[in-house]
Scaffold this active site. Sequence first.
Site, PDB file in Angstrom:
ATOM      1  N   LYS A  17      -2.030   4.178  -4.273  1.00  0.00           N
ATOM      2  CA  LYS A  17      -1.397   5.406  -3.790  1.00  0.00           C
ATOM      3  C   LYS A  17      -1.859   6.560  -4.668  1.00  0.00           C
ATOM      4  O   LYS A  17      -1.640   6.572  -5.880  1.00  0.00           O
ATOM      5  CB  LYS A  17       0.123   5.292  -3.843  1.00  0.00           C
ATOM      6  CG  LYS A  17       0.837   6.554  -3.354  1.00  0.00           C
ATOM      7  CD  LYS A  17       2.344   6.463  -3.529  1.00  0.00           C
ATOM      8  CE  LYS A  17       2.946   5.526  -2.516  1.00  0.00           C
ATOM      9  NZ  LYS A  17       4.437   5.569  -2.557  1.00  0.00           N
ATOM     10  N   ASP A  27      16.590   5.397  -0.499  1.00  0.00           N
ATOM     11  CA  ASP A  27      15.747   5.713   0.663  1.00  0.00           C
ATOM     12  C   ASP A  27      15.378   4.426   1.400  1.00  0.00           C
ATOM     13  O   ASP A  27      14.204   4.134   1.625  1.00  0.00           O
ATOM     14  CB  ASP A  27      14.490   6.460   0.218  1.00  0.00           C
ATOM     15  CG  ASP A  27      13.827   7.208   1.375  1.00  0.00           C
ATOM     16  OD1 ASP A  27      14.470   7.352   2.431  1.00  0.00           O
ATOM     17  OD2 ASP A  27      12.674   7.645   1.224  1.00  0.00           O
ATOM     18  N   PHE A  76       4.687  11.214  -0.777  1.00  0.00           N
ATOM     19  CA  PHE A  76       4.127  11.972  -1.880  1.00  0.00           C
ATOM     20  C   PHE A  76       2.646  11.705  -2.091  1.00  0.00           C
ATOM     21  O   PHE A  76       2.107  12.049  -3.134  1.00  0.00           O
ATOM     22  CB  PHE A  76       4.881  11.639  -3.176  1.00  0.00           C
ATOM     23  CG  PHE A  76       6.348  11.863  -3.068  1.00  0.00           C
ATOM     24  CD1 PHE A  76       6.863  13.136  -3.024  1.00  0.00           C
ATOM     25  CD2 PHE A  76       7.216  10.798  -2.992  1.00  0.00           C
ATOM     26  CE1 PHE A  76       8.220  13.341  -2.925  1.00  0.00           C
ATOM     27  CE2 PHE A  76       8.573  10.994  -2.897  1.00  0.00           C
ATOM     28  CZ  PHE A  76       9.079  12.272  -2.861  1.00  0.00           C
ATOM     29  N   GLY A  92      -2.391   4.685   5.130  1.00  0.00           N
ATOM     30  CA  GLY A  92      -1.347   5.541   5.686  1.00  0.00           C
ATOM     31  C   GLY A  92      -1.024   6.680   4.747  1.00  0.00           C
ATOM     32  O   GLY A  92      -1.577   6.803   3.647  1.00  0.00           O
ATOM     33  N   GLN A  93      -0.102   7.519   5.220  1.00  0.00           N
ATOM     34  CA  GLN A  93       0.338   8.689   4.476  1.00  0.00           C
ATOM     35  C   GLN A  93       1.784   8.482   4.069  1.00  0.00           C
ATOM     36  O   GLN A  93       2.649   8.260   4.910  1.00  0.00           O
ATOM     37  CB  GLN A  93       0.202   9.960   5.332  1.00  0.00           C
ATOM     38  CG  GLN A  93       0.769  11.211   4.698  1.00  0.00           C
ATOM     39  CD  GLN A  93      -0.112  11.750   3.593  1.00  0.00           C
ATOM     40  OE1 GLN A  93      -1.339  11.656   3.679  1.00  0.00           O
ATOM     41  NE2 GLN A  93       0.492  12.296   2.552  1.00  0.00           N
ATOM     42  N   GLY A  94       2.047   8.547   2.773  1.00  0.00           N
ATOM     43  CA  GLY A  94       3.403   8.404   2.274  1.00  0.00           C
ATOM     44  C   GLY A  94       4.065   9.746   2.080  1.00  0.00           C
ATOM     45  O   GLY A  94       3.526  10.799   2.442  1.00  0.00           O
TER      46      GLY A  94
END
Length: 651
Positions: free
Chosen positions: A127, A225, A110, A106-108
């Site tokens: 990551k 967050d 940062f 997936g895309q985080g």
Amino acid sequence: MPSRSISAPVPVLAPAPIVSSLVPAAPSGHQNKTTRIFPPFVVAGAGAGFSLFITLSVCFCKFSRKRSSPPAENASSSPRRPSPREFSYSSLRRATGSFSQANRLGQGGFGVVFRGTISGGENVAVKVMDSGSLQGEGEFQNELFFAAKLDSPHVVPVIGFSHDRKRRRLLLVYKLMDNGNLQDALLHRRCPELMDWNRRFLVAVNIADGIKHLHSLEPPVIHGDIKPSNVLLDSLFSAKIADFGLARLKAEQVEISVAPERDGDGSMVEEVESVVTTVTGYEDFNFGLVDQSPESVAKVPGSVSASPEATTVVSVSPEMGEKTDEDGGSVVVMKKGKESESKDWWWKQESNVERGRVKEYVMQWIGSEVKKERPSRSDWIEAAALSSSSSKKLEKKTSKRLDWWLSLEEEDENKKKKKRRMVREWWKDEYRRELAKKRKKKKKMTLEAEFCSDDGSSSVSQWRRGSGSGSSIDWWLDGLSGERWLRARGNSHDSVSGEIAKSCGISSTPSMRGTVCYAAPEYCNLDNNVSEKCDVYSYGVLLLVLISGRRPLEMTGSASEIQRANLMSWARKLARRGKLVDLVDQKLQNLDQEQAVLCIKVALLCLQRLPISRPSMKEVLGMLKGEVNLPELPSEFSPSPPLKTTRKQRR
């Protein structure tokens, strides 16, 4: 013969005393034998029993300590976790298959997350962060800082890191969570395991337990967050908190009051109480927004007295920095209602009160300069007597100077005309905006009147929304009105398809201020008023998402779904109607309605506007487990009494 008579009785008489002496000797010898054998045996047995008792007591103490030590270690288990180890970039590249798209998870916010297998057969998540952005470097430092301090079964551990200087790559290695994040499992994949109420309730308890662990540390850790995409699920669907890129330590505010000192004139110089913000154990990392521009730094002289009631911020320009007073400092503190007197005209130009008199000071200064350059009458007479040619030159010079003065006046008049025109145009724009606002307000009032007539109950948040401005930063708290959604539907088709709703649930975080819809109202401001209650608010939103199976903002396209588009606003309305069960996901199995209503009430307590009104995470966890009694909901969430109908209305 006499010798025989004498020697004969000797052998006869000698055995008699020997026998008599031996007879009593037997008991005396027996007594000596008993005194030598039995006392040592008794002493040895007593010593052995005493030593056995001591060994048993020591073993019992050690066993009891082992049973009672795990909770204490869990409370302060930060040094137990080993520090993250450094990996080489080539090893992580081989582990992820050269960062192939097939291993992409997936895309985080940062960076991109890849699946990999390191030496030893352990599955990890890598990551890859972009070191070119300041936010990526900040998250990298945050993760490494908190990795060795957080040790909880409800927190995702950081295994290692890698820093490639040539390629400018920052890599973090986490333990792989098999079932991904809660956002994907609950809202996209719709995992059947999460359709069971017991499993979903256990996820809520695990998240609350993890946040409680963060807040129980010294100093407390604020995640900043909390959202479903930052909650990962392991193979048993146990929830673990991840992504500490925006985490911070709670700052301690210490007030330092200085006693008043007497000036040289005998007058009292009042000192302002300063508040110093310190963070213990966190000196190496600075994640606050500090303005270090030259305009924001100024020196205050010792001769200027500043009262606590009258401090105003003055921007320091480079021109102002060149001029200093006698003490060597620029004057940057003024008192409200009192104009600070100064000999320098530029200081008066900066004053907000005397903006209209700026031209007068400029004209005085220009006039003084012209007088210095203008020759006197005596000089003209002497020059005329000496030579007529020199007088003609002087007349030409003065005429040029007068022309320059007139040109300045003409420029000032033209500027005045331009300014007047700009003010008129600005007034027209403001008037048009006010008319547009009034029209929107009328539409809102009509929509709210229709909504109240359908429900038969009044709405507190609607009254606030009608009286307040629509440009508030916490607009999602009051809910989106139907007019806004209709306007969005008319302007763009993406809002109908749900693109706006998806933007509030994705894992990317474009700013360092949290995620929209999950961030607390005070967390969105630019001040440093951040506490643990920000995480409590975010947990309240996450709890509503977990129970309802909906995003915080979700629009399906039908007009009937407008009132349910904002999840928080819809929950407040259902609380006022007394129908909290309608918020629960209808696809849940083995539902416990009392437990579900309890969770919704806890979420509403966490979503209160004032941080001081929200409960702590320890209290929240106690409410969910039934250890703490649930307090009554505030009056704004309680069902409103039925409207009283008069006889005229009945007729």
